[in-house]
Design an enzyme around this catalytic site. Structure first.
Site, PDB file in Angstrom:
ATOM      1  N   ARG A  35     -18.622  -4.709   8.819  1.00  0.00           N
ATOM      2  CA  ARG A  35     -18.048  -3.839   9.805  1.00  0.00           C
ATOM      3  C   ARG A  35     -19.491  -4.674  11.367  1.00  0.00           C
ATOM      4  O   ARG A  35     -18.976  -3.814  12.217  1.00  0.00           O
ATOM      5  CB  ARG A  35     -18.642  -2.356   9.288  1.00  0.00           C
ATOM      6  CG  ARG A  35     -17.158  -2.282   8.496  1.00  0.00           C
ATOM      7  CD  ARG A  35     -17.608  -1.155   7.738  1.00  0.00           C
ATOM      8  NE  ARG A  35     -16.007  -0.404   7.546  1.00  0.00           N
ATOM      9  CZ  ARG A  35     -16.465   1.043   6.704  1.00  0.00           C
ATOM     10  NH1 ARG A  35     -17.314   0.905   5.475  1.00  0.00           N
ATOM     11  NH2 ARG A  35     -14.660   0.792   6.119  1.00  0.00           N
ATOM     12  N   LYS A 219       1.908   6.836  -3.249  1.00  0.00           N
ATOM     13  CA  LYS A 219       2.383   8.082  -3.060  1.00  0.00           C
ATOM     14  C   LYS A 219       3.112   7.910  -2.031  1.00  0.00           C
ATOM     15  O   LYS A 219       2.729   8.610  -0.429  1.00  0.00           O
ATOM     16  CB  LYS A 219       1.484   9.228  -3.645  1.00  0.00           C
ATOM     17  CG  LYS A 219       0.885   9.715  -4.534  1.00  0.00           C
ATOM     18  CD  LYS A 219       0.019   9.995  -4.708  1.00  0.00           C
ATOM     19  CE  LYS A 219      -0.514  10.408  -6.577  1.00  0.00           C
ATOM     20  NZ  LYS A 219      -2.178  11.509  -6.690  1.00  0.00           N
ATOM     21  N   GLY A 375      -6.354   0.569   3.757  1.00  0.00           N
ATOM     22  CA  GLY A 375      -6.754  -0.324   3.158  1.00  0.00           C
ATOM     23  C   GLY A 375      -6.046  -1.096   2.193  1.00  0.00           C
ATOM     24  O   GLY A 375      -6.649  -2.734   2.886  1.00  0.00           O
ATOM     25  N   GLY A 398      -8.791   5.970   7.913  1.00  0.00           N
ATOM     26  CA  GLY A 398      -8.436   6.735   7.860  1.00  0.00           C
ATOM     27  C   GLY A 398      -7.534   7.412  10.037  1.00  0.00           C
ATOM     28  O   GLY A 398      -6.791   8.124  10.020  1.00  0.00           O
TER      29      GLY A 398
HETATM   30  P1  AMP Z   1      -1.791   4.167  -1.194  1.00  0.00           P
HETATM   31  O1  AMP Z   1      -3.075   4.237  -2.130  1.00  0.00           O
HETATM   32  O2  AMP Z   1      -1.417   5.472  -2.003  1.00  0.00           O
HETATM   33  O3  AMP Z   1      -1.765   2.986  -0.404  1.00  0.00           O
HETATM   34  O4  AMP Z   1      -0.862   3.333  -3.024  1.00  0.00           O
HETATM   35  C1  AMP Z   1      -2.188   1.838  -2.690  1.00  0.00           C
HETATM   36  C2  AMP Z   1      -1.807   1.246  -4.478  1.00  0.00           C
HETATM   37  O5  AMP Z   1      -0.339   1.910  -4.874  1.00  0.00           O
HETATM   38  C3  AMP Z   1      -2.331  -0.186  -4.829  1.00  0.00           C
HETATM   39  O6  AMP Z   1      -3.356  -0.220  -6.065  1.00  0.00           O
HETATM   40  C4  AMP Z   1      -1.451  -0.691  -5.834  1.00  0.00           C
HETATM   41  O7  AMP Z   1      -1.335  -0.823  -6.726  1.00  0.00           O
HETATM   42  C5  AMP Z   1      -0.336   0.787  -5.917  1.00  0.00           C
HETATM   43  N1  AMP Z   1       1.263   0.648  -6.128  1.00  0.00           N
HETATM   44  C6  AMP Z   1       1.975   0.212  -5.524  1.00  0.00           C
HETATM   45  N2  AMP Z   1       3.174  -0.196  -6.128  1.00  0.00           N
HETATM   46  C7  AMP Z   1       3.360   0.673  -7.346  1.00  0.00           C
HETATM   47  C8  AMP Z   1       3.699   0.653  -8.823  1.00  0.00           C
HETATM   48  N3  AMP Z   1       5.173   0.672  -8.233  1.00  0.00           N
HETATM   49  N4  AMP Z   1       3.578   1.191  -9.340  1.00  0.00           N
HETATM   50  C9  AMP Z   1       2.334   2.027  -8.998  1.00  0.00           C
HETATM   51  N5  AMP Z   1       1.695   1.814  -8.864  1.00  0.00           N
HETATM   52  C10 AMP Z   1       1.849   0.996  -7.158  1.00  0.00           C
END
Ligand code: AMP
Length: 418
Positions: A35, A219, A375, A398
Site C-alpha cells: 500500500r 457465501k 481479497g 470493500g
Molecule cells: P469469500 O470471502 O466469500 O470471497 O470466500 C472466499 C473463501 O471461500 C476462500 O477462503 C475459499 O477457501 C472459500 N471457498 C471457496 N469455495 C469453497 C468451497 N467449495 N467450500 C468451502 N469454502 C470454499
C-alpha cells in the site's frame, strides 16, 4: 475535472490522503508495504514538481486518542526510505498547522493516525452504558466537531489529492468531506485512485462485450447485491466456489456436506429466473472435486456437482467445469473476477481457481479488459503468478465491491461529482 498530470504542484502544499494501513507484526515491523508503494507515484510527482506534501492516513481501528499501538510513527522510517526524503512527523493530526506551514518545496510531513480522532469517521465514542438520549446527543455533537476537524485538516494545504481507493466507500472527514474546502481546480485523484476509477468504469459503464463476471467464494448471502446488480449488466455470469452448491441444491441436486445456505435456496431460484428474464447466460458448475474431509490431505474424487456422495463435500470445481468456464471466459471482451472456485488455500483444491486465472490471462492476451478484485481473487492471481497477465488488480476490497454493487463511492463523488 482537475487531474494530477495537469496540475503543477510547484510551491504548493498538497494534502494527500493515502491508505498506509499496512499489516504489521508484533514487533511493529511492516510485513507487506504494497500500500505504501502504491502511493509513491503520486507522492513523487508532487515532490518532483517542487511541491510539499502533508501525508494523511488511518491505521487499524484505534478506540482512543492516542492509541499508540496504531501510531503511524512506526512506519515513518520506511516511508522516508521509499520516498527518498526525510519525512517529518506531526504527532497530533489536528494540531499540525505550524509543521505544515514550515514545509519547504520538496518536503513531506506525515500526520499521526487520523482515526485517533473519532471525528475522522464521524462516529461518537460512547460508553456501552450510554442511554438512547446520550447516543442521540453524541451523534449530533460529533457531526458538529467533525466539521471543525475537517476544516483544520483542509487549512494545512492549497490542494487536495485523494489516493486512498481502499477507503473511497467511506464518507469520512479526510476521504470525502474535506474536498468541499477546495474548489474544483484544486482537488483531484492521485494516480492509484485514477487507475482504480478507470478500471471500474471500463467494466461497469464503458463495457466492451461480451462481459463475463465470475463470482466465487463461500457465501451467496455476502454477494447478493453484487449479483443482482451484475444481472443488469453482464452477458455471462459464472457462479462458482462454495456458493454454487446453494444453487445446485436449489435445483434439486445432492450436495452431501458441501457448503450451503439453506435459507437462500429460494433466492438462488429467483436469481436463476432473473438471469433468464434479463437474457443473461448464467453459468453454473457441472462437476466438482469432492473430499471426504475439509483437509488438503483428504481422499478426493470427481463427481457431478448434483451428485455429491453423502458425507463428502465439494471443495473445488472439476475438469468439465474448468473447460466450460474457460470457453466462456476466452470469448469475452470484459472480465470481472471476484472469488475463488474452491478452497484455493489448499494446494489440492486450487486447480480450478488457477484454471480460471489462466483463462482470464489468455483472454486478456487476446485483447479483453480484465479486472480482478476482492481479497481472495487477488491472493489467487498473486499465488499463480498472473498479476502481470490480467489488465488490472484492484487494491480496494470493500470499495471495489461497493462499486460493483453500483453504489456511488463518497470518495469518488467528492472529487468527480458522481
Ligand atoms: P469469500 O470471502 O466469500 O470471497 O470466500 C472466499 C473463501 O471461500 C476462500 O477462503 C475459499 O477457501 C472459500 N471457498 C471457496 N469455495 C469453497 C468451497 N467449495 N467450500 C468451502 N469454502 C470454499
Amino acid at each position: 475535472m482537475q487531474t494530477i498530470d495537469n496540475f503543477n504542484f510547484a510551491g504548493k502544499k498538497a494534502f494527500v490522503r493515502v491508505d498506509f494501513n499496512v499489516p504489521m507484526n508484533d514487533n511493529a515491523e511492516i510485513t507487506d508495504d504494497t500500500r505504501i508503494r502504491a502511493a509513491l507515484p503520486t507522492l513523487k510527482k508532487i515532490l518532483a514538481d517542487g511541491g510539499s506534501i502533508i501525508i494523511a492516513s488511518h491505521m487499524g481501528r484505534p478506540k482512543k486518542n492516542p492509541d499508540l499501538k496504531y501510531s503511524l510513527k512506526a512506519i515513518l522510517p520506511h516511508v522516508s526510505k521509499v520516498l527518498g526524503v526525510d519525512v517529518k512527523f506531526a504527532p497530533d493530526c489536528a494540531d499540525a498547522a505550524s509543521a505544515a506551514a514550515a514545509l519547504q518545496p520538496g518536503e513531506a510531513l506525515l500526520l499521526e493516525n487520523l482515526r485517533f480522532y473519532a471525528e475522522e469517521e464521524g462516529k461518537a465514542r460512547l460508553a456501552d452504558t450510554a442511554t438512547d438520549e446520550e447516543k442521540a446527543e453524541g451523534k449530533k455533537a460529533i457531526k458538529e466537531s467533525q466539521k471543525t476537524f475537517t476544516a483544520t485538516l483542509a487549512s494545512y494545504a492549497d490542494c487536495y489529492v485523494n489516493d486512498a481507493f481502499g477507503t473511497a466507500h467511506r464518507a469520512h472527514a479526510s476521504t470525502a468531506l474535506i474536498a468541499k474546502h477546495f474548489d474544483e481546480n484544486n482537488k483531484m485523484f492521485g494516480y492509484l485512485m485514477e487507475k482504480e476509477v478507470i478500471a471500474v468504469q471500463k467494466v461497469m459503464t464503458d463495457t466492451a462485450r461480451p462481459f463475463t463476471a465470475i463470482m466465487g467464494g463461500s457465501k451467496v448471502s455476502s454477494k447478493i447485491d453484487i449479483i443482482e446488480n451484475l444481472l443488469t449488466k453482464v452477458d455471462n455470469l459464472i457462479i462458482t466456489g462454495g456458493m454454487s452448491f446453494t444453487f445446485a441444491k436449489a435445483l434439486g441436486g445432492q450436495i452431501g456436506n458441501s457448503l450451503c445456505e439453506d435459507d437462500k435456496l429460494e433466492l438462488a431460484l429467483e436469481l436463476i429466473e432473473k438471469a433468464k428474464a434479463n437474457g443473461v447466460n448464467l453459468v453454473l458448475p457441472v462437476d466438482a472435486k469432492v473430499a471426504d474431509a475439509f483437509s488438503n490431505e483428504a481422499n478426493t474424487q470427481f463427481v457431478s456437482d448434483h451428485a455429491v456422495p453423502a458425507g463428502w463435500l465439494g471443495l473445488d470445481i472439476g475438469p468439465d467445469t474448468e473447460a466450460k468456464f474457460a470457453e466462456v471466459i476466452k470469448n469475452s471482451k470484459t472480465i470481472l473476477w471476484n472469488g475463488p472456485t474452491g478452497v484455493f488455500e489448499f494446494e489440492n483444491f486450487s486447480h480450478g481457481s488457477r484454471s480460471v486465472g489462466e483463462a482470464i490471462a489468455d483472454a486478456t492476451a487476446l485483447g479483453a479488459f480484465s479486472l480482478v478484485g476482492g481479497g481472495d481473487s487477488v491472493a489467487c492471481v498473486n499465488k499463480f503468478g498472473l498479476v502481470e497477465k490480467v489488465s488490472y488488480v484492484s487494491t480496494g476490497g470493500g470499495a471495489l465491491l461497493e462499486a460493483i454493487e453500483g453504489r456511488v463511492l463518497p470518495g469518488i463523488e467528492a472529487i468527480r461529482g458522481f
